[in-house]
Design an enzyme around this catalytic site. Structure first.
Site, PDB file in Angstrom:
ATOM      1  N   VAL A  29       0.861  -1.188   0.000  1.00 45.75           N
ATOM      2  CA  VAL A  29       0.000   0.000   0.000  1.00 45.75           C
ATOM      3  C   VAL A  29       0.893   1.233   0.000  1.00 45.75           C
ATOM      4  CG1 VAL A  29      -1.847   1.251   1.190  1.00 45.75           C
ATOM      5  CG2 VAL A  29      -1.744  -1.261   1.318  1.00 45.75           C
ATOM      6  N   ASP A 140     -14.552 -10.001   8.045  1.00 46.83           N
ATOM      7  CA  ASP A 140     -13.152  -9.865   8.463  1.00 46.83           C
ATOM      8  C   ASP A 140     -12.973  -8.622   9.332  1.00 46.83           C
ATOM      9  OD1 ASP A 140     -10.565 -10.792   8.657  1.00 46.83           O
ATOM     10  OD2 ASP A 140      -9.891  -9.904   6.773  1.00 46.83           O
TER      11      ASP A 140
END
Length: 353
Positions: A29, A140
């Site tokens: 990222v 999640d």
């Protein structure tokens, strides 16, 4: 929604290491700045990875339909020259786990901030479960998927595993692909592949308890006490010592009544029977500052069974792949019985003072 590759390369200085924020299951990222000054975070699917395509498509589909202040905002995506990129709003305080589980940074999370995060995540999940156009199960929910903006407002991220759900969930949804993070998984999902909005409630309960204690459910690795995270919390609660669980970095700067309420709510969320777990709407009411009488949590039955297994097995371990393969269609108790010789129970690295 679509951004060209040249724009993203320019914004991230051609994906330079100086702009790299970290790496997750999807890939690295990067932080970037668009020409207009907007800060962005770019997820870059690793070219060497054979995974992530389905998760990427899933995330684009869901994030394009969802808008809420407690959900991270998708700015756009890019599919050019074998690059697969997702572009989000940039959140300067990054993910909750980076602060919550770092002894040097926990002090940034005072009590009002922690309570605001607990409430904000609740509002985000309530939107997904009941208030959006679709009923969505995140699957999640965990500390690393809660991002924090400049004002420490929480935003739920990572919808790669999210699922649409029918309005009637009495029978639950079933999957043969177990994906997520085991420390946060509800037993019916981990053992039988059944998931529902109450699976998210279970994960949310674990998250609440982590926020209050400042401990990660995955750090209970010492074999000295033979307790997993939830058993450890339950033991203190059951013995009337729940306040000893509160993160020591808070000192005495927290309201004991609210801390006890949050621990009680967390334990209500992790009841074994999904029907006994509160809905997100009920949780929002419980978390309100108004006086609400909370149900008394009972010890989840799966914790009782785990303790029985511990009494007959001192050191047991199972790789993740074997764990998924053995799951099949076993009930929780059958599963625990079948793997009692290879299931590793975990306990805290050091006891709370």
């Amino acid at each position: 929604m679509s951004l060209d590759l040249a724009t993203i390369r320019s914004a991230t200085n051609n994906f330079s290491e100086a702009n790299r924020l970290g790496e997750g299951g999807f890939g690295p990222v990067y932080m970037g700045v668009l020409r207009g000054g907007q800060e962005i975070a770019v997820k870059r699917l690793s070219r060497s990875s054979g995974q992530g395509i389905l998760e990427m498509k899933n995330e684009v589909v869901f994030m394009a339909k969802l808008q809420h202040k407690n959900l991270v905002r998708l700015v756009g995506c890019c599919l050019e020259e074998d690059e697969k990129l997702l572009v989000y709003e940039y959140l300067p305080n990054k993910s909750l786990d980076k602060l919550l589980f770092d002894p040097d940074r926990q002090i940034q999370l005072d009590w009002p901030t922690r309570y605001k995060i607990i409430e904000g995540v609740c509002r985000g999940l309530l939107y997904l479960h009941e208030d959006s156009r679709f009923r969505i199960i995140h699957r999640d929910v965990k500390a690393s998927n809660i991002l924090l903006d400049a004002d420490m407002n929480p935003k739920i991220s990572d919808f790669g595993l999210a699922k649409l759900s029918g309005i009637n969930e009495h029978e639950g949804n079933n999957t043969t692909r177990i994906a997520g993070t085991y420390g946060y998984m509800s037993p019916e999902y981990a053992f039988r592949g059944l998931f529902s909005t109450k699976s998210d409630v279970f994960s949310y309960g674990v998250l609440i308890l982590e926020i209050i204690t400042g401990r990660s459910s995955s750090c209970f690795l010492s074999a000295s006490n033979n307790l997993d995270f939830l058993s450890y919390v339950w033991q203190y609660w059951n013995q009337g010592m729940a306040l000893q669980l509160v993160d020591h970095s808070l000192g005495s700067e927290y309201p004991p009544e609210e801390a006890l309420k949050c621990i009680q709510i967390g334990l209500l969320c992790v009841q074994e029977d999904p029907i006994e777990r509160p809905s997100m709407n009920s949780l929002a009411v419980m978390l309100s500052r108004h006086s609400v009488t909370l149900p008394v949590p009972s010890m989840p039955e799966f914790l009782q069974r785990l303790q029985v297994i511990v009494a007959h097995s001192s050191e047991i371990d199972m790789p993740r792949s074997d764990y998924s393969d053995l799951r099949g269609n076993l009930s929780t108790s059958d599963f625990l019985s079948s793997c009692s010789g290879s299931f590793r129970l975990i306990s805290p690295a050091s006891p709370l003072e």
